[in-house]
Design a protein around this motif. Structure first.
Motif, short mmCIF file in Angstrom:
data_model
loop_
_atom_site.label_atom_id
_atom_site.label_comp_id
_atom_site.label_asym_id
_atom_site.label_seq_id
_atom_site.Cartn_x
_atom_site.Cartn_y
_atom_site.Cartn_z
N LEU A 37 0.83 -1.21 0.00
CA LEU A 37 0.00 0.00 0.00
C LEU A 37 0.85 1.25 0.00
N THR A 38 0.22 2.35 -0.35
CA THR A 38 0.78 3.69 -0.25
C THR A 38 -0.30 4.53 0.42
N ALA A 39 0.12 5.46 1.27
CA ALA A 39 -0.84 6.38 1.87
C ALA A 39 -0.40 7.81 1.55
N ILE A 40 -1.37 8.62 1.11
CA ILE A 40 -1.09 10.02 0.80
C ILE A 40 -2.13 10.90 1.48
N GLU A 41 -1.75 12.13 1.76
CA GLU A 41 -2.68 13.14 2.25
C GLU A 41 -2.76 14.21 1.18
N THR A 42 -3.98 14.56 0.79
CA THR A 42 -4.16 15.53 -0.29
C THR A 42 -4.95 16.74 0.18
N THR A 43 -4.67 17.86 -0.45
CA THR A 43 -5.46 19.07 -0.30
C THR A 43 -5.92 19.47 -1.69
N ASN A 44 -7.23 19.63 -1.84
CA ASN A 44 -7.81 20.02 -3.12
C ASN A 44 -8.42 21.40 -2.99
N PHE A 61 -10.65 6.47 0.22
CA PHE A 61 -10.61 7.90 0.53
C PHE A 61 -11.26 8.15 1.88
N TYR A 62 -10.56 8.82 2.78
CA TYR A 62 -11.12 9.25 4.05
C TYR A 62 -11.12 10.78 4.03
N TYR A 106 -7.29 11.72 3.23
CA TYR A 106 -6.22 10.74 3.46
C TYR A 106 -6.60 9.55 2.58
N ILE A 107 -5.69 9.14 1.72
CA ILE A 107 -6.02 8.12 0.71
C ILE A 107 -5.06 6.95 0.81
N LEU A 108 -5.62 5.74 0.93
CA LEU A 108 -4.83 4.52 0.84
C LEU A 108 -4.92 4.01 -0.58
N ILE A 109 -3.79 3.63 -1.14
CA ILE A 109 -3.70 3.09 -2.50
C ILE A 109 -3.18 1.66 -2.36
N ILE A 110 -3.99 0.69 -2.86
CA ILE A 110 -3.67 -0.72 -2.69
C ILE A 110 -3.74 -1.43 -4.04
N PRO A 111 -2.69 -2.14 -4.49
CA PRO A 111 -1.36 -2.20 -3.88
C PRO A 111 -0.64 -0.87 -4.00
#
Length: 154
Positions: A37-44, A61-62, A106-111
């Motif tokens: 997995l990869t986890a990112i935090e985004t601001t839009n 997406f959280y 906060y977004i988890l990307i799997i794999p």
């Protein structure tokens, strides 16, 4: 699934793509999670989100702050602070910040995916204006991403 120790000091560089109103920070790189997995935090920024697209990775997406309009496989709905949305791998999806101030997720990307390389390269493609779908899809080939249409409108 093997994880290695990580203690984030939040000094990771911010990747900005102003053409799509995006700032992001990689919180958990794929190598920390054995590629699972990869986890990112985004601001839009208000009124911004990615073009309609699909890829093999699942995204979870959280919504940390704000309100978004999502589309996942032709289903449109709103998600607000504290809500979770999943976009299964292969689904056509997009979202847009529907508020008048920046919204965060906060977004988890799997794999896992090398988000630094992907978003840095996407920023290079976007620089100077929004490219057409053909140019985006040429970029997306090596990442197994297909761009299907424009970003959602508020």
């Amino acid at each position: 699934m093997t994880f290695s120790f990580l203690h984030s000091t939040r000094i990771e560089p911010v990747i900005s793509i102003p053409e799509i109103g995006l700032d992001l920070r990689v919180c958990v790189p794929p190598q920390t999670a054995g590629g699972s997995l990869t986890a990112i935090e985004t601001t839009n920024q208000p009124g911004f989100g990615p073009p309609l697209h699909r890829h093999r990775e699942t995204e979870i997406f959280y919504v940390l702050e704000g309100r978004y309009l999502f589309e996942v496989d032709d289903k449109r709905f709103h998600a607000e602070t504290g809500e979770i949305v999943t976009a299964p791998g292969g689904s056509a999806h997009a979202f847009v910040n529907t508020t008048d101030k920046p919204a965060r997720q906060y977004i988890l990307i799997i794999p896992g995916l090398d988000a630094v390389a992907f978003f840095t390269a996407l920023g290079d493609v976007m620089r100077g204006g929004k490219p057409d779908r053909e140019r985006l899809n040429t970029f997306g080939l090596s990442w197994h991403v297909e761009f299907l249409g424009p970003p959602l409108k508020v």
